[in-house]
Design an enzyme around this catalytic site. Structure first.
Site, short mmCIF file in Angstrom:
data_model
loop_
_atom_site.label_atom_id
_atom_site.label_comp_id
_atom_site.label_asym_id
_atom_site.label_seq_id
_atom_site.Cartn_x
_atom_site.Cartn_y
_atom_site.Cartn_z
N GLU A 1 -35.67 -0.95 15.19
CA GLU A 1 -35.30 -0.01 16.26
C GLU A 1 -34.91 1.35 15.67
OE1 GLU A 1 -36.04 -0.60 19.22
OE2 GLU A 1 -36.37 -2.76 19.06
N HIS B 1 -42.53 -8.53 27.67
CA HIS B 1 -43.44 -7.41 27.81
C HIS B 1 -44.38 -7.51 29.00
CE1 HIS B 1 -41.86 -7.46 23.79
NE2 HIS B 1 -42.19 -6.20 23.63
ZN LIG Z 1 -40.37 -1.65 18.73
#
Ligand SMILES: [Zn+2]
Ligand SMILES: *[C@@H]1O[C@H](CO)[C@@H](O)[C@H](O)[C@H]1NC(C)=O
Ligand SMILES: *[C@@H]1O[C@H](CO)[C@@H](O)[C@H](O)[C@H]1NC(C)=O
Ligand SMILES: *[C@@H]1O[C@H](CO)[C@@H](O)[C@H](O)[C@H]1NC(C)=O
Ligand SMILES: *[C@@H]1O[C@H](CO)[C@@H](O)[C@H](O)[C@H]1NC(C)=O
Ligand SMILES: *[C@@H]1O[C@H](CO)[C@@H](O)[C@H](O)[C@H]1NC(C)=O
Ligand SMILES: *[C@@H]1O[C@H](CO)[C@@H](O)[C@H](O)[C@H]1NC(C)=O
Ligand SMILES: *[C@@H]1O[C@H](CO)[C@@H](O)[C@H](O)[C@H]1NC(C)=O
Ligand SMILES: *[C@@H]1O[C@H](CO)[C@@H](O)[C@H](O)[C@H]1NC(C)=O
Ligand SMILES: *[C@@H]1O[C@H](CO)[C@@H](O)[C@H](O)[C@H]1NC(C)=O
Ligand SMILES: *[C@@H]1O[C@H](CO)[C@@H](O)[C@H](O)[C@H]1NC(C)=O
Ligand SMILES: *[C@@H]1O[C@H](CO)[C@@H](O)[C@H](O)[C@H]1NC(C)=O
Length: 663
Positions: free
Chosen positions: A372, A503
């Site tokens: 991240e 997702h």
């Molecule tokens: Zn990512």
């Protein structure tokens, strides 16, 4: 994990152009400047509304988010209309032309207001279902009001449990509470997303997603990369299957060669790192980084500091001042619902950058933290590009940055340096090296088919080749075919197992992760060369190499202002994606695996999805108390998993075998 981009509000542009000015590049550039200035004022507001909902899921915050998204779409449309004032497709000034091209690419915002609201609502519904899901009635629990979220409880069960029945409960329960509640919204989403893609000149939404790669024959190229890695995956698969059969002796494994999907240490069988203890080539030489972190009283903040230091030691940027105050680095303890799935956020004002994740003190989370933070580093590096270029060279590039650094951080050599290797362990010990490579393979190689198949499935759905009543069957055809895993309990066409993966309800394209897993090894090799590394690729640690850091920074600074092969060339000197660096990295492990599985039949029946039946246990199993049958009589089984599953006798036996092995 994803990064968060896009979100505009409205602004009133001033430059109109009469017909004769259509080729006036000076005027066009002035308009681009104004677009950019306005976008930098209005995007942060939309991001803020989305952030608020993501960190506090309430109806009220959802309404604010929907309102902000509506304004964004109005802004997009208005901007698009203004691009029509210029013959930008004929501009010879490449940079300006490319900005127009990106501004004109407005995605779903092209839809009329009512349809735009329908599509955002369908997406919000699915995201809420996913992020609020809890699973109840855990085997052994007396209290039916006890229910468990994915993070941390179900994830921990999948990671640690060796109890077949408990694993099957978590696996099935998660799918009951997520995907199964989404097919109507998903169908609506597909219809409207395709309509938008059509209005924008694409054949369907998958075609639109693929356009971000600006690559001819993109599907074919992905397939070729995947084929190049399949043999390596099959070796790992055969080895894992052999060891899992030893662990779960007496339990039914399909004769057709797949591994039951709930045994691989992860809710989606996408990363097998949690099987390391079982699969380590030299069990006496553990890599117990998580233990070491706990012994040293690691905190979330310490993990972030460690990660940030690796970036700054390469000469890259530190996190900006507000980052730590504004981010959500731990799961809130006040009980509010949040989207725990890790993400990094650019607010497009060159000041606000945040990460949102529900960190736990483990090695996996340390790697995720680097991942991240890699996104945020990319945001920082390209923040002076025009807003429309503040993206990865292609979406896979964005996913690769943090992972590239983590390839160095995870080496025994580096772990030693930061005191996360046991004092009596020698980082150059070849047996320890092989254990390390296995650990890497369980994360990287195991992921390859999963990273590939999600969008294989979605592309077919968007093409109309997979209809709603085939969603689940086609999903399992691909899971079986590419991953070689099978459902542990019967599936019906009312199930929607794709929707149990973040997702899909979140509509984040997935092929980017597959791309990232290939190119991160190309980047790693190039940076290691820059850092003066000699010796095998898997031993390289680029720590403190400002030469490597500069190369990486130069690539990141481009954002998406150039096509990705230019960015790739800036870092690797070549213009193509290529699996050979990944294969080189794992070469010593490949040799070891080949010996280890020489008595095994590699692979599995490719047709497994269509005619798969959950294997019956051996006839000698003693009966136990029957559990309620897991199906309602009105449900039609998916054609792939039929007949035998309607047979109560079969179910009774199947549950019975589960019960025997409760620990
Ligand atoms: Zn990512
Ligand atoms: C082009 O636009 C600029 C800025 O609006 C203006 O000053 C200039 O006169 C225009 N040139 C022509 C040839 O119209
Ligand atoms: C969450 O949002 C609600 C509004 O829906 C607000 O009343 C509440 O204070 C928020 N909670 C936190 C912790 O911010
Ligand atoms: C864009 O232009 C079209 C045609 O000129 C018009 O119908 C539409 O309302 C405009 N949209 C916006 C958001 O200005
Ligand atoms: C772009 O240029 C070509 C050739 O110069 C011309 O035929 C075409 O009409 C132009 N396009 C626009 C939209 O004006
Ligand atoms: C599944 O069906 C295919 C033909 O469609 C066949 O080749 C294959 O052997 C079957 N597999 C099993 C396990 O029955
Ligand atoms: C970790 O915390 C425990 C308990 O507070 C303490 O005894 C120990 O010394 C700490 N370890 C380190 C390495 O700081
Ligand atoms: C710190 O973060 C909180 C919200 O998380 C915000 O209300 C506050 O203004 C921030 N403080 C600073 C100095 O940025
Ligand atoms: C990949 O790279 C290797 C080694 O550099 C090279 O031999 C091979 O031709 C490349 N493959 C493709 C498809 O470009
Ligand atoms: C393969 O089978 C042979 C003969 O049964 C046995 O001696 C050998 O240990 C096996 N090898 C492996 C890696 O299991
Ligand atoms: C999932 O749903 C089915 C059908 O309603 C039910 O039979 C089964 O017990 C559920 N599984 C779990 C783990 O909740
Ligand atoms: C159910 O399965 C059992 C055992 O496989 C078999 O004997 C029986 O005939 C089946 N019943 C039906 C209705 O298919």
């Amino acid at each position: 994990m994803l990064w968060k981009a896009c979100a505009l509000l409205f602004f009133v542009a001033s430059i109109g152009s009469s017909f004769g000015d259509r080729n006036n590049i000076t005027a066009a550039k002035i308009w681009l400047e104004e677009y950019n200035t306005e976008a930098e004022k209005v995007r942060p507001e939309a991001q803020e509304a989305s952030w608020t909902w993501n960190t506090n899921i309430t109806d009220y915050n959802n309404r604010l988010k929907l309102e902000a998204e509506k304004k964004k779409s109005e802004f997009d449309k208005r901007s698009y209309n203004q691009t029509l004032n210029w013959d930008w497709k004929n501009f010879t000034e490449i940079n300006a032309k490319r900005q127009f091209y990106k501004i004109a690419d407005i995605g779903e915002s092209v839809l009329p207001t009512d349809k735009f609201q329908q599509i955002t609502k369908a997406k919000s519904n699915m995201q809420s279902v996913y992020s609020k899901a809890r699973v109840c009635n855990k085997p052994g629990d007396q209290d039916p009001s006890k229910c468990y979220p994915l993070n941390p409880t179900l994830e921990n069960i999948m990671a640690k449990s060796t109890d077949w029945k408990e694993l099957a409960w978590a696996w099935e329960g998660w799918r009951n509470e997520t995907g199964r509640k989404m097919p109507d919204d998903y169908e609506k989403f597909v219809e409207l997303a395709n309509e938008a893609a059509g209005m924008n000149g694409y054949t369907d939404n998958g075609d639109y997603w693929r356009s971000w790669y600006e690559t001819e024959n993109f599907e074919k190229q992905m397939e070729e990369l995947f084929i190049g890695l399949k043999d390596l995956y099959k070796l790992l698969h055969a080895y894992a299957r052999k060891k899992l059969k030893e662990r779960f002796v007496g339990h039914p494994f399909p004769d057709s060669g797949q591994i039951p999907a709930h045994l691989l240490g992860n809710m989606w069988a996408q990363s097998w790192g949690n099987l390391f203890t079982l699969l380590a080539p030299y069990p006496g030489k553990p890599l117990d980084v998580t233990e070491m972190m706990r012994e040293q009283n690691y905190t979330t903040r310490k993990m972030f500091d460690l990660s940030e230091k690796f970036f700054t030691d390469l000469g890259l940027d530190p996190m900006p001042p507000k980052f730590y105050n504004d981010s959500m680095l731990d799961k809130p303890e006040d009980g509010r619902d949040v989207v725990c799935h890790a993400s990094a956020w650019d607010f497009y004002n060159r000041k606000d950058f945040r990460i949102k994740q529900c960190t736990q003190v483990t090695m996996d989370w340390l790697i995720t933290t680097h991942h991240e933070m890699g996104h945020v580093q990319y945001f920082l590096q390209y923040k002076d590009q025009p807003v429309v270029f503040r993206r990865g060279a292609n979406p896979g590039f964005h996913e690769a940055i943090g992972d590239v650094l983590a390839l160095s951080v995870s080496t025994p050599k580096h772990l030693k340096k930061i005191n996360l290797l046991r004092p009596n362990q020698n980082p150059d010990d070849e047996e320890l090296q092989l254990n390390f490579l296995m650990n890497q393979a369980l994360k990287k190689i195991a992921f390859i088919p999963f990273g590939y198949l999600i969008d294989q499935w979605r592309w077919k759905v968007f093409k109309g080749e997979t209809k709603k009543d085939e969603y689940n069957e086609d999903w399992w055809n691909l899971r079986c075919k590419h991953q070689g895993v099978s459902p542990p309990v019967q599936r019906f066409n009312t199930d929607f197992d794709a929707g149990s993966k973040f997702h899909v309800p979140n509509n984040t394209p997935y092929i980017r992760y597959f791309v990232s897993y290939v190119i991160q090894f190309q980047f790693h090799k190039a940076l290691c060369k820059e850092a003066g590394h000699n010796g095998p690729l898997h031993k390289c640690d680029i720590d403190q190499s400002t030469e490597a850091g500069n190369k990486l920074a130069a690539m990141m600074k481009l954002g998406s202002s150039k096509e990705w092969p230019d960015a790739m060339e800036a870092i690797t000197g070549q213009r193509k994606m290529n699996v050979s660096d990944l294969i080189e990295y794992f070469a010593p492990l490949e040799d070891w695996l080949k010996k280890e599985v020489k008595n095994e039949t590699l692979g599995w029946d490719d047709q497994c999805g269509r005619n798969f039946t959950i294997p019956t246990p051996p006839p000698t199993s003693p009966p136990t108390t029957p559990t309620p049958t897991p199906q309602s009589s009105t449900v039609k089984p998916t054609s792939g998993f039929d007949s035998i599953h309607n047979n109560k006798t079969f179910i009774g036996i199947f549950i019975a075998i589960l019960a025997i092995f409760v620990r």
